[in-house]
Design a protein around this motif. Structure first.
Motif, PDB file in Angstrom:
ATOM      1  N   MET A 158       0.841  -1.194   0.000  1.00 24.52           N
ATOM      2  CA  MET A 158       0.000   0.000   0.000  1.00 24.52           C
ATOM      3  C   MET A 158       0.877   1.246   0.000  1.00 24.52           C
ATOM      4  O   MET A 158       1.899   1.289   0.683  1.00 24.52           O
ATOM      5  N   ILE A 159       0.486   2.248  -0.793  1.00 23.01           N
ATOM      6  CA  ILE A 159       1.152   3.542  -0.773  1.00 23.01           C
ATOM      7  C   ILE A 159       0.123   4.596  -0.365  1.00 23.01           C
ATOM      8  O   ILE A 159      -1.057   4.283  -0.152  1.00 23.01           O
ATOM      9  N   LYS A 160       0.554   5.843  -0.282  1.00 23.48           N
ATOM     10  CA  LYS A 160      -0.318   6.883   0.264  1.00 23.48           C
ATOM     11  C   LYS A 160      -1.584   7.084  -0.540  1.00 23.48           C
ATOM     12  O   LYS A 160      -2.592   7.571  -0.017  1.00 23.48           O
ATOM     13  N   THR A 161      -1.575   6.702  -1.827  1.00 24.41           N
ATOM     14  CA  THR A 161      -2.740   6.927  -2.694  1.00 24.41           C
ATOM     15  C   THR A 161      -3.585   5.676  -2.896  1.00 24.41           C
ATOM     16  O   THR A 161      -4.566   5.729  -3.637  1.00 24.41           O
ATOM     17  N   THR A 162      -3.222   4.560  -2.268  1.00 23.08           N
ATOM     18  CA  THR A 162      -3.992   3.328  -2.470  1.00 23.08           C
ATOM     19  C   THR A 162      -5.467   3.570  -2.157  1.00 23.08           C
ATOM     20  O   THR A 162      -5.812   3.977  -1.048  1.00 23.08           O
ATOM     21  N   PRO A 163      -6.345   3.325  -3.129  1.00 19.64           N
ATOM     22  CA  PRO A 163      -7.774   3.586  -2.896  1.00 19.64           C
ATOM     23  C   PRO A 163      -8.455   2.396  -2.223  1.00 19.64           C
ATOM     24  O   PRO A 163      -7.975   1.265  -2.318  1.00 19.64           O
ATOM     25  N   THR A 219      16.645  13.991  11.438  1.00 20.88           N
ATOM     26  CA  THR A 219      16.890  12.632  10.958  1.00 20.88           C
ATOM     27  C   THR A 219      16.220  12.382   9.619  1.00 20.88           C
ATOM     28  O   THR A 219      16.566  11.428   8.925  1.00 20.88           O
ATOM     29  N   ASP A 220      15.250  13.232   9.249  1.00 17.50           N
ATOM     30  CA  ASP A 220      14.587  13.083   7.956  1.00 17.50           C
ATOM     31  C   ASP A 220      15.422  13.666   6.815  1.00 17.50           C
ATOM     32  O   ASP A 220      15.224  13.317   5.657  1.00 17.50           O
ATOM     33  N   LEU A 221      16.334  14.575   7.121  1.00 17.09           N
ATOM     34  CA  LEU A 221      17.059  15.287   6.085  1.00 17.09           C
ATOM     35  C   LEU A 221      17.915  14.329   5.282  1.00 17.09           C
ATOM     36  O   LEU A 221      18.692  13.541   5.822  1.00 17.09           O
ATOM     37  N   GLY A 222      17.728  14.389   3.957  1.00 15.55           N
ATOM     38  CA  GLY A 222      18.542  13.581   3.067  1.00 15.55           C
ATOM     39  C   GLY A 222      18.065  12.158   2.879  1.00 15.55           C
ATOM     40  O   GLY A 222      18.526  11.464   1.979  1.00 15.55           O
ATOM     41  N   VAL A 223      17.144  11.702   3.730  1.00  8.89           N
ATOM     42  CA  VAL A 223      16.703  10.314   3.616  1.00  8.89           C
ATOM     43  C   VAL A 223      15.202  10.190   3.414  1.00  8.89           C
ATOM     44  O   VAL A 223      14.714   9.122   3.088  1.00  8.89           O
ATOM     45  N   ALA A 224      14.465  11.246   3.629  1.00  6.80           N
ATOM     46  CA  ALA A 224      13.010  11.153   3.518  1.00  6.80           C
ATOM     47  C   ALA A 224      12.447  12.510   3.150  1.00  6.80           C
ATOM     48  O   ALA A 224      13.102  13.528   3.264  1.00  6.80           O
ATOM     49  N   CYS A 225      11.234  12.493   2.719  1.00 10.63           N
ATOM     50  CA  CYS A 225      10.538  13.727   2.382  1.00 10.63           C
ATOM     51  C   CYS A 225       9.346  13.874   3.323  1.00 10.63           C
ATOM     52  O   CYS A 225       8.728  12.881   3.698  1.00 10.63           O
ATOM     53  N   TYR A 226       9.050  15.104   3.709  1.00 21.47           N
ATOM     54  CA  TYR A 226       7.937  15.304   4.622  1.00 21.47           C
ATOM     55  C   TYR A 226       6.635  14.757   4.051  1.00 21.47           C
ATOM     56  O   TYR A 226       5.762  14.320   4.792  1.00 21.47           O
ATOM     57  N   HIS A 227       6.546  14.742   2.707  1.00 23.96           N
ATOM     58  CA  HIS A 227       5.303  14.273   2.102  1.00 23.96           C
ATOM     59  C   HIS A 227       5.047  12.791   2.393  1.00 23.96           C
ATOM     60  O   HIS A 227       3.917  12.328   2.320  1.00 23.96           O
ATOM     61  N   SER A 228       6.097  12.041   2.722  1.00 25.56           N
ATOM     62  CA  SER A 228       5.887  10.646   3.105  1.00 25.56           C
ATOM     63  C   SER A 228       5.153  10.567   4.434  1.00 25.56           C
ATOM     64  O   SER A 228       4.394   9.634   4.683  1.00 25.56           O
ATOM     65  N   LYS A 229       5.376  11.563   5.313  1.00 24.41           N
ATOM     66  CA  LYS A 229       4.646  11.600   6.579  1.00 24.41           C
ATOM     67  C   LYS A 229       3.205  12.050   6.343  1.00 24.41           C
ATOM     68  O   LYS A 229       2.268  11.498   6.925  1.00 24.41           O
ATOM     69  N   VAL A 230       3.036  13.065   5.508  1.00 28.19           N
ATOM     70  CA  VAL A 230       1.692  13.525   5.181  1.00 28.19           C
ATOM     71  C   VAL A 230       0.907  12.423   4.476  1.00 28.19           C
ATOM     72  O   VAL A 230      -0.322  12.407   4.491  1.00 28.19           O
ATOM     73  N   GLY A 231       1.623  11.467   3.871  1.00 30.87           N
ATOM     74  CA  GLY A 231       0.953  10.351   3.196  1.00 30.87           C
ATOM     75  C   GLY A 231       0.024   9.577   4.102  1.00 30.87           C
ATOM     76  O   GLY A 231      -0.972   9.001   3.639  1.00 30.87           O
ATOM     77  N   ALA A 232       0.302   9.542   5.407  1.00 36.16           N
ATOM     78  CA  ALA A 232      -0.593   8.865   6.342  1.00 36.16           C
ATOM     79  C   ALA A 232      -1.940   9.562   6.386  1.00 36.16           C
ATOM     80  O   ALA A 232      -2.992   8.918   6.488  1.00 36.16           O
ATOM     81  N   VAL A 233      -1.918  10.896   6.308  1.00 37.94           N
ATOM     82  CA  VAL A 233      -3.167  11.659   6.276  1.00 37.94           C
ATOM     83  C   VAL A 233      -3.922  11.378   4.988  1.00 37.94           C
ATOM     84  O   VAL A 233      -5.140  11.151   4.996  1.00 37.94           O
ATOM     85  N   GLU A 234      -3.211  11.386   3.863  1.00 35.73           N
ATOM     86  CA  GLU A 234      -3.860  11.156   2.577  1.00 35.73           C
ATOM     87  C   GLU A 234      -4.516   9.777   2.523  1.00 35.73           C
ATOM     88  O   GLU A 234      -5.643   9.629   2.043  1.00 35.73           O
ATOM     89  N   LEU A 235      -3.830   8.770   3.033  1.00 36.03           N
ATOM     90  CA  LEU A 235      -4.383   7.418   3.030  1.00 36.03           C
ATOM     91  C   LEU A 235      -5.650   7.354   3.871  1.00 36.03           C
ATOM     92  O   LEU A 235      -6.638   6.709   3.475  1.00 36.03           O
TER      93      LEU A 235
END
Length: 328
Positions: free
Chosen positions: A83-88, A130-146
């Motif tokens: 599952m990814i953030k957009t999985t319907p 710890t997110d710098l360089g390894v992750a994007c904030y949008h991956s965290k917001v992805g929980a909201v989108e899902l």
């Protein structure tokens, strides 16, 4: 009803979203508030002290639980890991409802008592070093989108999301997930620049955008906003002694908020409630699928090693009236 507050940094969107949340709670409406900003200030704006705000659970940290719960018995989703953030959602998926209790809310939401009511507050979690360089904030917001993708809400229920500032709101399809988007704009050229960006993005997706003019000091400011945004200007808000006291950590009772600002909040509520007439669950589901297929092709398939297009259930339409009984 799902409501977003957007605007450039410093526009006052978090303050206005917190006032709107307080206004809804004071009427007895069920409210879920979500802090999806990269700078997590909604809890403090709702009266939490520093320790209480820091103790809010991060939705991003509970993403595996969220995925497993929402997956349910959907046969098109092989595992929660795919599952990814957009999985319907589809047949067999678990859905979220505003008034219910469920494991997602148990893990990610906390009850906050306000002067005249109680809300559930959720937060993505802060963007840390710890997110710098390894992750994007949008991956965290992805929980909201899902969660929004799996949410079934009615006309008298409210989910208010304080979005990240500026054009970062467009980095995913989440900007299409709302019945009403309030764009908070100051009466300056920079203040209305985000409006122009948002309006351009929203045009192709039928996203309802209304402008809330903030920090307005006189008729010249109102005239400027009207000239720049036209009929999209819904209300304007000026100086508030109540807000200033709140920001100093000395909040008065919400009932003492100035009458002109209370009327502005009532106007926001009317605009939200009127938008229910335009709700189109089929379009909403199509947009959900559109962004999922786009993400699957651009990065999702490679990341998960699965054909994520196969997760789409072509016969499924998210809508009110779906059975409350979901798979165990």
């Amino acid at each position: 009803m799902k409501i977003a507050f957007v605007g450039k940094g410093g526009s006052g969107k978090t303050t206005l979203s917190s006032l709107f949340i307080r206004h809804l709670a004071a009427t007895g409406a069920p409210v879920i508030a979500v802090d999806a900003d990269i700078n997590q200030h909604l809890g403090a704006a709702l009266g939490l002290d520093e320790a209480q705000a820091a103790a809010l659970p991060a939705m991003g940290a509970h993403l595996p639980l969220i995925k497993e719960y929402l997956r349910g018995a959907n046969p098109r989703i092989a595992s929660a890991e795919t599952m990814i953030k957009t999985t319907p959602p589809g047949e067999g998926s678990r859905l979220l409802r505003v008034r219910e209790d469920n494991p997602v809310y148990d893990a990610c939401a906390r009850s906050v008592r306000l002067d005249d009511g109680e809300i559930r507050l959720m937060a993505t979690g802060p963007f840390t070093e710890t997110d710098l360089g390894v992750a994007c904030y949008h991956s965290k917001v992805g929980a909201v989108e899902l969660c929004l993708n799996h949410l079934v809400d009615g006309p008298d229920e409210y989910v208010v999301v304080d979005m990240t500032a500026g054009s970062d709101s467009f980095a995913s399809g989440m900007f299409t997930r709302f019945d009403m988007t309030f764009l908070v704009a100051e009466p300056t050229r920079k203040g209305v620049s985000v409006y122009r960006q948002y309006k351009e993005y929203a045009r192709d997706f039928g996203v309802a955008v209304r402008v809330v003019g903030n920090k307005v000091q006189g008729e010249d400011d109102v005239a400027f906003l009207r000239e720049e945004v036209g009929d999209d200007l819904l209300v304007t808000v000026g100086h508030s002694d109540w807000v200033r006291a709140m920001e100093k950590g000395r909040p008065a009772a919400f009932a003492l908020l100035e009458e002109n600002n209370r009327e502005a909040l009532r106007s926001l509520r009317r605009a939200v409630d009127e938008s229910y007439r335009r709700r189109d669950w089929e379009r909403y589901t199509r947009q959900m699928v559109h962004f999922h297929l786009k993400n699957a092709e651009s990065w999702g398939n490679a990341k998960t090693g699965a054909d994520l297009a196969a997760q789409v259930d072509p016969a499924f339409v998210l809508r009110e009236g779906l059975s409350a009984a979901q798979p165990a």
